[in-house]
Design an enzyme around this catalytic site. Structure first.
Site, PDB file in Angstrom:
ATOM      1  N   ARG A  43       2.375 -10.684  10.359  1.00  0.00           N
ATOM      2  CA  ARG A  43       3.669 -10.018  10.575  1.00  0.00           C
ATOM      3  C   ARG A  43       4.814 -10.932  10.138  1.00  0.00           C
ATOM      4  O   ARG A  43       5.942 -10.473   9.935  1.00  0.00           O
ATOM      5  CB  ARG A  43       3.890  -9.658  12.053  1.00  0.00           C
ATOM      6  CG  ARG A  43       2.911  -8.686  12.691  1.00  0.00           C
ATOM      7  CD  ARG A  43       2.660  -7.461  11.875  1.00  0.00           C
ATOM      8  NE  ARG A  43       1.483  -7.639  11.036  1.00  0.00           N
ATOM      9  CZ  ARG A  43       1.171  -6.875  10.000  1.00  0.00           C
ATOM     10  NH1 ARG A  43       1.954  -5.887   9.645  1.00  0.00           N
ATOM     11  NH2 ARG A  43       0.080  -7.088   9.294  1.00  0.00           N
ATOM     12  N   LYS A  78       0.822  -1.213   0.000  1.00  0.00           N
ATOM     13  CA  LYS A  78       0.000   0.000   0.000  1.00  0.00           C
ATOM     14  C   LYS A  78       0.860   1.268   0.000  1.00  0.00           C
ATOM     15  O   LYS A  78       0.516   2.238  -0.672  1.00  0.00           O
ATOM     16  CB  LYS A  78      -0.960   0.007   1.191  1.00  0.00           C
ATOM     17  CG  LYS A  78      -0.310   0.169   2.539  1.00  0.00           C
ATOM     18  CD  LYS A  78      -1.332   0.264   3.637  1.00  0.00           C
ATOM     19  CE  LYS A  78      -0.660   0.381   4.992  1.00  0.00           C
ATOM     20  NZ  LYS A  78       0.238   1.536   5.113  1.00  0.00           N
ATOM     21  N   THR A  79       1.965   1.279   0.753  1.00  0.00           N
ATOM     22  CA  THR A  79       2.825   2.471   0.774  1.00  0.00           C
ATOM     23  C   THR A  79       3.430   2.700  -0.608  1.00  0.00           C
ATOM     24  O   THR A  79       3.555   3.839  -1.069  1.00  0.00           O
ATOM     25  CB  THR A  79       3.939   2.316   1.822  1.00  0.00           C
ATOM     26  OG1 THR A  79       3.343   2.028   3.091  1.00  0.00           O
ATOM     27  CG2 THR A  79       4.756   3.596   1.938  1.00  0.00           C
ATOM     28  N   GLN A 121      -7.633  -5.078   9.344  1.00  0.00           N
ATOM     29  CA  GLN A 121      -6.560  -4.672  10.261  1.00  0.00           C
ATOM     30  C   GLN A 121      -6.980  -3.502  11.153  1.00  0.00           C
ATOM     31  O   GLN A 121      -6.133  -2.769  11.668  1.00  0.00           O
ATOM     32  CB  GLN A 121      -5.299  -4.306   9.473  1.00  0.00           C
ATOM     33  CG  GLN A 121      -4.711  -5.483   8.711  1.00  0.00           C
ATOM     34  CD  GLN A 121      -3.388  -5.126   8.066  1.00  0.00           C
ATOM     35  OE1 GLN A 121      -2.347  -5.010   8.720  1.00  0.00           O
ATOM     36  NE2 GLN A 121      -3.413  -4.955   6.750  1.00  0.00           N
ATOM     37  N   ASP A 161      -3.691   7.528   4.311  1.00  0.00           N
ATOM     38  CA  ASP A 161      -3.131   6.198   4.575  1.00  0.00           C
ATOM     39  C   ASP A 161      -3.749   5.615   5.850  1.00  0.00           C
ATOM     40  O   ASP A 161      -4.218   6.355   6.715  1.00  0.00           O
ATOM     41  CB  ASP A 161      -1.611   6.337   4.725  1.00  0.00           C
ATOM     42  CG  ASP A 161      -0.914   4.992   4.795  1.00  0.00           C
ATOM     43  OD1 ASP A 161      -1.496   3.982   4.355  1.00  0.00           O
ATOM     44  OD2 ASP A 161       0.227   4.951   5.297  1.00  0.00           O
ATOM     45  N   GLU A 162      -3.718   4.281   5.980  1.00  0.00           N
ATOM     46  CA  GLU A 162      -4.246   3.585   7.173  1.00  0.00           C
ATOM     47  C   GLU A 162      -5.648   4.084   7.516  1.00  0.00           C
ATOM     48  O   GLU A 162      -5.967   4.354   8.675  1.00  0.00           O
ATOM     49  CB  GLU A 162      -3.296   3.788   8.373  1.00  0.00           C
ATOM     50  CG  GLU A 162      -1.887   3.277   8.159  1.00  0.00           C
ATOM     51  CD  GLU A 162      -1.777   1.760   8.168  1.00  0.00           C
ATOM     52  OE1 GLU A 162      -2.825   1.086   8.206  1.00  0.00           O
ATOM     53  OE2 GLU A 162      -0.643   1.248   8.135  1.00  0.00           O
TER      54      GLU A 162
END
Length: 661
Positions: free
Chosen positions: A600, A38-39, A245, A214-215
């Protein structure tokens, strides 16, 4: 219509990433699964906007942490070079600060204001409680601070206690009197500013015509409202997030903002990023199996072109100590296979679980870093000096004044302080103005007045020094010597090692100020900007990952990845956490937390739990987490686990028993 781009995005990005990056007009929702890049999409989207002729100064990108903002700036800079300096990439709080610095006088504040952090807020709440003559032990200020934050950030949050309402009202009045704002105000006040001043909002509509968030799943009601106001005219807004998430409801995050966005900005262009670039197929298949149990989610299925990888390991220990011994044993084995200590992460649901792991790593000389240790700017000696700096910058900042006026001790006791506060209140002025009157009129008498004069001279001298160009570090050095801070430590600690360590910390603080002043990117270094940077940067942990084993909570691990993950305490009561399930009436967020923990891991994932856990000298018998039943048997390497789970009570039965206790 596609526009040919010298960035060659078709070759760099996968098809879904390409669609996300090149959809630049109108509202878009990018549902980005864990590890799906995504980044990368956000940074390429910014580069693509500029490549299409959009002025960099017309672009605003917002994220949650300083670390994420810094990473985004660096990546955009690598793509487009110097032009990236004109793109505004910011956290929500930094953005609010930027807007308030320019416009806060419209809301009745003075231009140079202080920002109060959580500790300052709690101190001010104590003052408000005292003024209202409410017994200090009637309210826990930490809990009170949490309630007030919820009240500010969620208009639907109700407070039924009339005394809390009185405290909140007085707290807000004191903030205004002290010309200060708290962190919630950095979101709340810009919204008020926009709603009361349409011309200000119109200015920012013209300034920022393209917004990226973002997020997005972590936004609160007020943060969404903030972004909605900024985007409502141009409607060129892209939000990137993953409802699977969303794990921060306890601090105001509202996953329903995703559906609200679709409603408010209809029609919305939606893309799903499902290709994972982080984990092996076995790990992803386990994560998919777990999260699909949650209802009311956007259907996504992570996949990878990577190999299946190893099965997920599960270990049942007899005790917490044996659980820690197993983790150490596996770390040593994998270390011998070429892994580095920094490749390992031990994740836990509660910070209190870290003890046995810390102990065994220390005993065996294994380096580790544990998140949650006291941050540099939270250390008492640093807060003391920063409070002096804050007061030098803003003599209306009475929280800072209360910390420094008799620190080190200079003969200005509680009785004098009370008289100063009463005088200030009676004359509708600041305590510092009252102090000057006390000196001029000798109100405190011949014994106390010299102490007040000494303090006043100290402040005025260093106010003059600190406002000289590029003289902040020298002014602070002079101040530390003038108040004999080392002498204070000697009298209080009597321990040479601790005294040396704390004075070294102050030396580091001065060095950080000096670096700030010498940085060529800081065109006008000044005390106000430095203090604001410190306060904002201290909101999240920006420390670089160390060379040791990483130990952190699952919440703190979100956004991070490690080659090997040990997820410990995978037991009912912890994962899912009984208290959270009871309070929310659902295990959905706990399942999302479990999903975040699984994703993770890049190469190897170990899950462990102890059959017994000692709490307050009582031995508690534990059961493996009910979430484990949701992972297909073929993905797990867990001897006898299926039989254990098949024989035990259901989770609901266990929850009922726990409630009865």
């Amino acid at each position: 219509m596609k526009t040919a781009s010298p960035l060659n995005l078709e070759k760099i990005l996968n098809p879904e990433q390409y669609q996300s990056a090149t959809s630049i007009h109108g509202p878009s929702l990018i549902l980005a699964g864990a590890g799906s890049g995504k980044t990368r999409v956000i940074t390429y989207k910014i580069a693509y906007l500029i490549n299409q002729g959009i002025a960099p100064s017309r672009i605003l990108a917002v994220t949650f942490t300083n670390k994420a903002a810094k990473e985004m700036k660096e990546r955009v800079g690598q793509l487009i070079g110097q032009k990236s300096r004109n793109v505004t990439i910011s956290t929500f709080h930094s953005l609010g600060l930027r807007i308030l610095e320019k416009n806060i006088e419209r809301l009745g504040y003075k231009r140079k204001f202080s920002i109060y952090d959580d500790q300052d807020r709690q101190k001010l709440l104590k003052d408000a409680i005292g003024e209202l003559k409410i017994p200090q032990d009637e309210y826990d200020v930490y809990e009170l601070s949490y309630k007030i934050s919820r009240l500010k950030m969620n208009p639907e949050y109700l407070i039924t206690d009339p005394q809390v309402t009185r405290i909140f009202k007085r707290y807000q009045e004191l903030l205004k009197i002290y010309n200060a704002v708290d962190f919630d105000d950095l979101i709340k006040l810009p919204i008020q500013l926009f709603e009361e001043n349409p011309d200000v909002l119109d200015y920012y509509h013209r300034k920022w015509q393209y917004l990226l968030v973002d997020e997005y799943q972590d936004t609160s009601f007020m943060q969404y409202r903030f972004m909605k106001l900024l985007a409502e005219k141009n409607r060129n807004i892209s939000v990137v997030g993953d409802d699977d998430q969303s794990i921060y409801s306890w601090r105001g995050a509202d996953v329903s903002n995703i559906k609200q966005f679709e409603k408010d900005f209809h029609p919305v262009f939606t893309v799903k990023l499902e290709q994972n670039y982080r984990s092996t197929a076995n790990i992803l298949n386990a994560a998919n199996a777990v999260i699909q149990t949650n209802p009311n989610r956007y259907e996504k299925k992570l996949w990878t072109s990577d190999q299946s990888g190893e099965k997920i390991s599960f270990y049942e220990a007899q005790s917490e100590e044996e659980e820690a011994q197993y983790v150490l044993m596996m770390i040593n084995q994998l270390k011998n296979q070429g892994y580095k200590y920094s490749d390992f992460a031990i994740l836990f649901r509660m910070n209190s679980q870290s003890r046995p792991f810390e102990e065994i790593l220390r005993e065996n000389n294994v380096p580790y870093k544990i998140s949650g240790a006291m941050k540099f700017f939270d250390r008492p000696e640093i807060r003391d000096i920063l409070s002096y700096m804050r007061f030098l910058a803003n003599t209306d900042d009475e929280v800072a004044l209360m910390r420094i006026i008799n620190n080190p001790k200079r003969g200005i006791g509680a009785a004098t302080l009370t008289r100063l506060m009463e005088y200030a209140k009676e004359h509708h002025g600041s305590i510092y103005a009252a102090l000057k009157d006390f000196i001029h009129l000798n109100i405190a008498g011949d014994r106390i007045t010299p102490y007040l004069e000494e303090f006043d001279k100290l402040i005025e001298k260093h106010r003059e020094l600190i406002f000289k160009p590029k003289n902040i570090a020298r002014a602070v050095t002079s101040l530390v010597e003038a108040i004999d801070y080392k002498g204070k430590l000697v009298s209080e600690l009597k321990n040479i090692r601790k005294i040396t360590m704390r004075m070294n910390n102050i030396t580091q603080l001065v060095a950080s100020i000096s670096r700030y002043e010498k940085d060529p990117d800081n065109f006008n270094p000044n005390i106000y900007e430095y203090l604001q940077r410190v306060t904002l940067n201290n909101r999240d942990d920006d420390e670089e990952e160390g060379k040791g084993v990483n130990m952190l909570s699952i919440h703190a691990a979100k956004g991070l990845e490690y080659k090997v993950v040990f997820l410990v305490g995978v037991e009912d009561g912890l994962i899912p956490h009984f208290k959270t399930v009871e309070e929310t009436g659902s295990d959905e967020e706990e399942r999302r937390l479990f999903y975040v923990a699984i994703t993770r891991a890049q190469k190897k994932l170990f899950m462990t739990y102890p059959k017994t856990r000692l709490k307050f000298n009582e031995t508690l018998h534990r059961e493996p987490s009910s979430f484990l039943t949701e992972i297909p048997e073929e993905l797990m390497d867990a001897r006898d686990l299926e039989e254990k789970l098949a024989e035990r009570d259901t989770f609901n039965d266990l929850l009922s028993k726990w409630k009865e206790k």
